[in-house]
Design a protein around this motif. Sequence first.
Motif, short mmCIF file in Angstrom:
data_model
loop_
_atom_site.label_atom_id
_atom_site.label_comp_id
_atom_site.label_asym_id
_atom_site.label_seq_id
_atom_site.Cartn_x
_atom_site.Cartn_y
_atom_site.Cartn_z
N THR A 135 -7.05 5.68 -3.78
CA THR A 135 -8.23 4.88 -3.45
C THR A 135 -8.44 3.77 -4.47
O THR A 135 -9.28 2.91 -4.28
N ALA A 136 -7.64 3.81 -5.54
CA ALA A 136 -7.77 2.77 -6.56
C ALA A 136 -7.34 1.43 -5.99
O ALA A 136 -6.44 1.36 -5.14
N ASN A 137 -8.01 0.36 -6.43
CA ASN A 137 -7.59 -0.99 -6.07
C ASN A 137 -7.50 -1.18 -4.55
O ASN A 137 -6.54 -1.78 -4.04
N ASP A 138 -8.47 -0.60 -3.81
CA ASP A 138 -8.49 -0.72 -2.34
C ASP A 138 -7.26 -0.13 -1.67
O ASP A 138 -6.87 -0.54 -0.59
N PRO A 163 2.28 5.41 -7.09
CA PRO A 163 1.29 6.37 -7.59
C PRO A 163 1.70 7.82 -7.28
O PRO A 163 2.44 8.06 -6.33
N GLU A 164 1.16 8.71 -8.07
CA GLU A 164 1.46 10.15 -7.86
C GLU A 164 1.05 10.59 -6.47
O GLU A 164 0.09 10.06 -5.90
N THR A 217 0.86 -1.19 0.00
CA THR A 217 0.00 0.00 0.00
C THR A 217 0.89 1.23 0.00
O THR A 217 2.07 1.16 0.37
N ALA A 218 0.30 2.38 -0.45
CA ALA A 218 1.09 3.62 -0.55
C ALA A 218 0.47 4.69 0.32
O ALA A 218 -0.74 4.72 0.54
#
Length: 567
Positions: free
Chosen positions: A18-21, A41-42, A7-8
């Motif tokens: 919030t993409a892909n949980d 992710p950005e 997770t990020a």
Amino acid sequence: MAGLIVTAQGANGQPCTTANDGKVKWDRDKLEMYSFHLTVPENCTSLTVKLDFLATAAPTGFSAGASTNENLAMLSWNTVVLYPDGVNASDLRVTPSITLPSAWQFGTALRRTDQPAVGAQTYSASFEPVSLETLIDSPVLAGKFFREIALAPEVTPKHFLDIAADGPEDLALPPERVENFSRLVREAGALYQSRHYGEYHFLVTLSDSVAHFGLEHHQSSDDRMAAKTFIEADRFVLAGSLLPHEFTHSWNGKYRRPADLATSNYQKPMEDDLLWVYEGLTQYLGDVLAARSGIWTQDDYRAMLAEKAATLDNWPGRQWRNLQDTATMAQVLYGAGGGWDNWRRGVDFYPEGELVWLDVDTTIRKMSGGKKSLDDFLGKFEGLGGNTSPKVVPYTFEDVVAGLSAVVPNDWASFLRQRLDTNQAHAPLGGIEGGGYKVSYAPQPSAWSEKENTLNTTVDFWFSLGLHVNTAGVLTDVLKGGPADKAGLGPDMRLVAVNGRSYTPALLRTAVYNAEGSGPGIELIVENSGFYKLLKVDYHGGERYPVLERVAGAPDLLDDILKPLAK
Ligand SMILES: [Zn+2]
């Protein structure tokens, strides 16, 4: 490993996608399968990686074997670590912590930064930040039945015997065992003239449900043995060189390391060509230290050496594979084994390396008129720089030769290369002969061999019929070209009957005894994968078991080598 979830987070520590949980997609590298690619992710500034290790291995094999049971666990950090690609393991800082059941204690070379919480079901322990290299090198042994014993308390830095066992009774080792290990600490200091750690922990697992082996680390060792090893005298003697061997690696292997084994991280391939120093010299010194510490008597040491030397001296694989190749191919040979090992050869750089280093030791003693020994080489080579904190000082073959030449001038390069590179029909027994002994054969097994057979439920006919068999009749190996091989026997066949009667070890021994000289051959019924056949072994040499026999009048250098050094 399992359950790799990434997770990020953003600068505020909150999820930044919030993409892909909130999970970040990863892809496995198609060539380096323990490597993962992902795009951060950005607006995300950190990643959290959750990785599970499924501790379900079988209790056999090496470090990948079982490490935990209901009441204990050995945590090797490499099983739960992911790290950024391409970094030097010594540059990356890590702050480790663990969570354990509240009734468990633990031992490790890591330094704890908190105090245990009282009364909780579990507790977390935090440790000082260390490099990734130190983390991987500092496993944690934890357990419900746990004991820490200070060794040789007058010695600085401090040494501890940390034991996790299957039950409390296995922790009750007699005081003389503790004294043996304290003597080991003193003898190692006298031999290497230095120590290269802040504190040393022998992390000993005494359990019948984990794999049994030893693994070296700089400031600790992972030593796994049967549950009763410290309380049953015969088990203690047979496992006697394990702690001295792994302890020796703190100097020879961890501090001084072959340059081509000293890689900057765990993805870079290593070259094993100097393992006859890394392991062969360690095997020699570990066994010598077992004797100098009183773990073994001189009789124990000689019986161990006789068996090893005689085995290698009757080892048909010498015809095609030289000693050097057993080291160069170690990555594969560590996983080999089983039948026909005597023709394939295995990791022979351990026992044959030991014979070579004994040869070096007695040669130095003879050439210097008794004034110098391998101990002088070790004091300088392993003690380079005096006492230091853990670090790696790499060496090459040329460095070993130069170190030996500084003790006694000799063409050591040719001495070593001749024993490494040529296909010699016989084992290098010069050290035993130079030590005042020779390998010969007796009609009765040594006390050492009897202990081995009893504990391993095996019977030894290697030097007579040319076979190893267990008490259930299964052939664990057959000597290529030996009488059993010539009769058609092979590994994994099962002995059903000896001269018409159901197989027992005693019956086979009697048959060998009766067949001596002009006696009858030995008729065996064997089962091979469900097929039965009658085979006749044409052997009349009687029972034969190796011993070291003293050569009258020769200097007894071997006895000198085994005498304690520490005052
Ligand atoms: Zn080793």
